[in-house]
Design a protein around this motif. Structure first.
Motif, short mmCIF file in Angstrom:
data_model
loop_
_atom_site.label_atom_id
_atom_site.label_comp_id
_atom_site.label_asym_id
_atom_site.label_seq_id
_atom_site.Cartn_x
_atom_site.Cartn_y
_atom_site.Cartn_z
N ALA A 35 7.01 14.95 53.25
CA ALA A 35 7.08 15.85 54.40
C ALA A 35 8.27 15.48 55.28
CB ALA A 35 5.79 15.78 55.20
N GLU A 82 12.51 17.47 56.06
CA GLU A 82 13.24 17.78 57.29
C GLU A 82 14.74 17.76 57.01
OE1 GLU A 82 11.85 18.65 60.17
OE2 GLU A 82 9.88 18.52 59.20
N SER A 101 -1.67 12.69 59.50
CA SER A 101 -2.57 13.78 59.88
C SER A 101 -3.49 14.16 58.72
CB SER A 101 -1.77 15.00 60.32
OG SER A 101 -1.11 15.59 59.21
N GLU A 149 -3.96 17.13 57.71
CA GLU A 149 -3.28 18.13 56.90
C GLU A 149 -2.40 17.48 55.83
OE1 GLU A 149 -4.40 20.05 60.72
OE2 GLU A 149 -3.46 18.15 60.17
N LEU A 202 3.25 22.91 52.35
CA LEU A 202 3.53 22.34 53.67
C LEU A 202 3.85 23.44 54.67
CD1 LEU A 202 4.01 19.85 55.46
CD2 LEU A 202 6.36 19.78 54.61
N ASP A 203 4.63 24.42 54.26
CA ASP A 203 4.96 25.54 55.15
C ASP A 203 3.70 26.32 55.53
OD1 ASP A 203 7.63 24.94 55.15
OD2 ASP A 203 8.16 26.38 53.58
N LYS A 245 1.77 24.40 58.13
CA LYS A 245 2.37 24.53 59.46
C LYS A 245 2.05 25.88 60.08
CE LYS A 245 6.23 21.34 58.63
NZ LYS A 245 7.70 21.21 58.46
N GLN A 246 2.07 26.93 59.26
CA GLN A 246 1.73 28.26 59.76
C GLN A 246 0.28 28.32 60.21
OE1 GLN A 246 2.75 30.88 56.54
NE2 GLN A 246 4.94 30.38 56.63
N GLU A 306 -1.52 25.80 61.27
CA GLU A 306 -1.64 25.02 62.51
C GLU A 306 -1.13 25.82 63.70
OE1 GLU A 306 -0.28 20.64 64.29
OE2 GLU A 306 0.56 21.40 62.43
N ALA A 307 -0.02 26.55 63.50
CA ALA A 307 0.55 27.34 64.59
C ALA A 307 -0.35 28.49 64.99
CB ALA A 307 1.92 27.87 64.18
#
Length: 243
Positions: free
Chosen positions: A107, A111, A168, A170, A233-234, A237-238, A240-241
């Motif tokens: 992860a 980045e 985390s 996730e 992973l994307d 994140k979506q 979580e958002a």
């Protein structure tokens, strides 16, 4: 507690669980409650506690939960969630080089590379005179300076291998399907080559460690496995958002 009070308690616990189900309202309350009653008390507790983690795990894998709550209960699908994960929002201690630790590592590698300083005048001279390759020098610089948090993980793994790190829930879920790869084997070499091609720092000297976990290859390549991992992973994140 009387038998009537016990039945009411079981019903209340069921409704607490059932109201979290994605198809609540369109589902069969009676069938779901029948399956709930068929479970042992500890199974009911696990089914409820693991539901957030199960839903997150399904979402990360691109699956929409459309089946009935009764199916989840009858087939005990919460057991697909990694042990110790009580909901997707919590955190866990990831063992060094274990599944969750490696998921956190990838992860971080996902980045963008940090801004790098320019090559030195000496390096530019070496390139100009044909004694060095520009791309190779940049990949080396990327591996050393591009992902310092990953290098810090490597350093801790060498100095304090038993310490692990907190990640985390996730991330732990993302690493749940990672597969063991033998250090020094063919798959290990393939992953090392993939890291080198991307300018990523590879794992440190492994000492007595014989196995490390990586995204599953199946019949594919490390690059394809990473594409799948970063897709999950994307989606995580979506998710979580959106919460």
């Amino acid at each position: 507690m009387t038998e009537a009070e016990n039945r009411k308690a079981v019903r209340r616990a069921f409704l607490k669980f059932y109201r979290q189900w994605p198809t609540f309202g369109d589902d069969s309350d009676e069938r779901a409650f029948a399956e709930w009653q068929a479970l042992q008390p500890e199974e009911r507790q696990a089914a409820d506690a693991m539901l957030p983690g199960f839903l997150a795990f399904e979402a990360m894998n691109g699956r929409t939960v459309k089946f009935a709550a009764s199916t989840y209960l009858r087939e005990k699908r919460w057991t697909a969630v990694p042990e110790g994960m009580e909901g997707a929002g919590g955190s866990v201690i990831a063992a060094t080089f274990g599944k969750a630790w490696m998921a956190e590592r990838f992860a971080r590698l996902g980045e963008p590379c940090a801004r790098l300083p320019a090559l030195t005048r000496f390096q530019e001279l070496e390139i100009a005179e044909g004694r060095a390759d520009r791309k190779a020098l940049w990949r080396e610089r990327m591996a050393k300076m591009g992902w310092t948090s990953v290098n810090a993980m490597n350093d801790q793994a060498v100095r304090f291998p038993g310490k692990g790190m907190r990640v985390s829930g996730e991330i732990a879920l993302l690493g749940a399907d990672f597969e063991a790869v033998r250090v020094g084997g063919d798959q290990w070499a393939a992953w090392e080559a993939e890291h080198a091609a991307r300018g990523w720092p590879f794992l440190p000297e492994m000492g007595r460690v014989e196995w490390v976990y990586f995204p599953p290859l199946g019949a594919g390549t490390p690059g394809e496995a990473l594409e799948t991992f970063f897709g999950k992973l994307d989606r995580a994140k979506q998710l979580e958002a959106a919460q």
